[in-house]
Enzyme design. Sequence first.
Site, PDB file in Angstrom:
ATOM      1  N   TYR A 144       0.851  -1.187   0.000  1.00  0.00           N
ATOM      2  CA  TYR A 144       0.000   0.000   0.000  1.00  0.00           C
ATOM      3  C   TYR A 144       0.889   1.240   0.000  1.00  0.00           C
ATOM      4  O   TYR A 144       1.864   1.305   0.759  1.00  0.00           O
ATOM      5  CB  TYR A 144      -0.892  -0.009   1.258  1.00  0.00           C
ATOM      6  N   ASP A 247       9.303   2.366   0.205  1.00  0.00           N
ATOM      7  CA  ASP A 247       8.269   3.048   0.976  1.00  0.00           C
ATOM      8  C   ASP A 247       8.404   2.574   2.420  1.00  0.00           C
ATOM      9  O   ASP A 247       7.946   1.490   2.778  1.00  0.00           O
ATOM     10  CB  ASP A 247       6.898   2.700   0.382  1.00  0.00           C
ATOM     11  N   LYS A 275       4.595   8.639   9.074  1.00  0.00           N
ATOM     12  CA  LYS A 275       4.063   8.088  10.335  1.00  0.00           C
ATOM     13  C   LYS A 275       4.940   8.328  11.564  1.00  0.00           C
ATOM     14  O   LYS A 275       4.963   9.417  12.108  1.00  0.00           O
ATOM     15  CB  LYS A 275       3.818   6.577  10.157  1.00  0.00           C
TER      16      LYS A 275
HETATM   17  N1  PLP Z   1       2.823   3.890   2.455  1.00  0.00           N
HETATM   18  C1  PLP Z   1       2.569   2.944   3.361  1.00  0.00           C
HETATM   19  C2  PLP Z   1       3.461   1.743   3.440  1.00  0.00           C
HETATM   20  C3  PLP Z   1       1.494   3.076   4.243  1.00  0.00           C
HETATM   21  O1  PLP Z   1       1.214   2.102   5.120  1.00  0.00           O
HETATM   22  C4  PLP Z   1       0.698   4.240   4.158  1.00  0.00           C
HETATM   23  C5  PLP Z   1      -0.428   4.422   5.073  1.00  0.00           C
HETATM   24  O2  PLP Z   1      -0.832   3.565   5.815  1.00  0.00           O
HETATM   25  C6  PLP Z   1       1.012   5.198   3.197  1.00  0.00           C
HETATM   26  C7  PLP Z   1       2.080   5.002   2.359  1.00  0.00           C
HETATM   27  C8  PLP Z   1       0.194   6.447   3.086  1.00  0.00           C
HETATM   28  O3  PLP Z   1       0.537   7.284   4.126  1.00  0.00           O
HETATM   29  P1  PLP Z   1      -0.488   8.415   4.634  1.00  0.00           P
HETATM   30  O4  PLP Z   1      -1.657   7.681   5.212  1.00  0.00           O
HETATM   31  O5  PLP Z   1       0.304   9.199   5.626  1.00  0.00           O
HETATM   32  O6  PLP Z   1      -0.867   9.209   3.452  1.00  0.00           O
END
Ligand code: PLP
Length: 441
Positions: A144, A247, A275
């Site tokens: 994700y 990511d 996060k």
């Molecule tokens: N990348 C990963 C691995 C994530 O788990 C998330 C959100 O859970 C995101 C990107 C997106 O981040 P945000 O919710 O701060 O936009």
Amino acid sequence: MPKLKFPESQKVAKQVKNYLPGGVHYNFRYAGKDTIIPFNKGKGSRVWDLDGNEHLDLFCKFGALIVGHGNEEYNAKLMQYMNKVLSVDQCDLEGLVCERIIHYVPSAEMVRFGLSGTESVQNAIRLARAYSGKPKFVRFQGHYHGNADNIIGGRPQSAEHPIPVEYEEDFLGTDGRAPNILQAQSFLLPWNDAIALEKLLQERGHEIGAVIMEPICINGGGILPQPGYLEKVRELCDRYHIILIFDEVITGFRVSLGGAQSLLGVTPDITVLAKAMAGGALPMSAIVGKKEIMQLYVDQKVIHAGTFNGYPLGLAAVLATIELLENDVSCYERMGNYLLQIGQSLVEAAKNVGMLMVVQGVPGILIFHSQEKPVNSPGSYDDTTKLRDILITRICKDYGIQFSKISRFYSNLMMNETDVSFFQERIQEAIDEVQRISEIF
Ligand code: PLP
């Protein structure tokens, strides 16, 4: 332990439905009806709802809250900085914060700040496209990367044609998506499958500018890369002049100050952090990467903008988080151990009623699956398991245990043995109830 009652909390949650669509701040298609419990007090790993019930917070705001609630040192540093200066375009913290990030995160030579993971992922892809001069990117099933049109949901048309297409039952599907954007921009492959990646790059490497992945696939169920897989991906990206993006929105700072890459020994070209990087109270994200790639910002070739980018309080929060993590030398081991004990207690409670249960992931981030074997690919758990996992998350709330979505649970700096006992005192009754209900389906 009697089941909790939350009349006041439920009243407020119901009232809020008049103003917030669905009464919540986010939604995914086909998400079941959840009990919404507002909280107005927190300390350590505990939160209190509007009826004064105490809950164990394993949700940690989707993994962002690493410092714990009411962390006095963290709060004091934020207050101190807030009293110093509020919103200015640049303050005295940029150098300090960037130096620390560059020191710890192997791929970081320069840093650009943003607010959310979604936004920084999109900026990282733009940067990768610009640097490589190639328009498309590869992503992986079960990973994700935020809720933007070009990167959420879909499934591959077929193994031979790994072009993502929308489908009716997609949990991450959405109306209103820009037409054909998935197909136009990306390829969607199985993860941990170097052969599939190599085949695609042989055929289409000339149009692929980036490969993006979670280096530890938390969103797909807590899956580790196979030995040698990341090394092979790195080699393929180099061979085909493709930018490798990790990511680390979840794993960054949470598994180590250097992120998953420092544990796994493979360095991407660009990393996205978010996060937990600011401790959990404030939104901060970052794109970090090689100087020669970040030079595109210096040369004004690539645009990157945002009103609140690098806002002082956010920088102060990142610095405070780094300092807390680096001064508490055994914190990762401690956070991992407590969470592991919680995971083991869950497995035992399930075993007592004959329910299958595995707990997997990495210290500090665990995921449970009510099935016999660990999940080794995002598709390797069926709907019954998923349904039961959702039920466990849902029922546990009535016993004061807050898991994160999709059966994840997180640790924080203030977690201690009393949190483990709190969990142990409640989990059996919750699991007994889940077992009684699941015998019906
Ligand atoms: N990348 C990963 C691995 C994530 O788990 C998330 C959100 O859970 C995101 C990107 C997106 O981040 P945000 O919710 O701060 O936009």
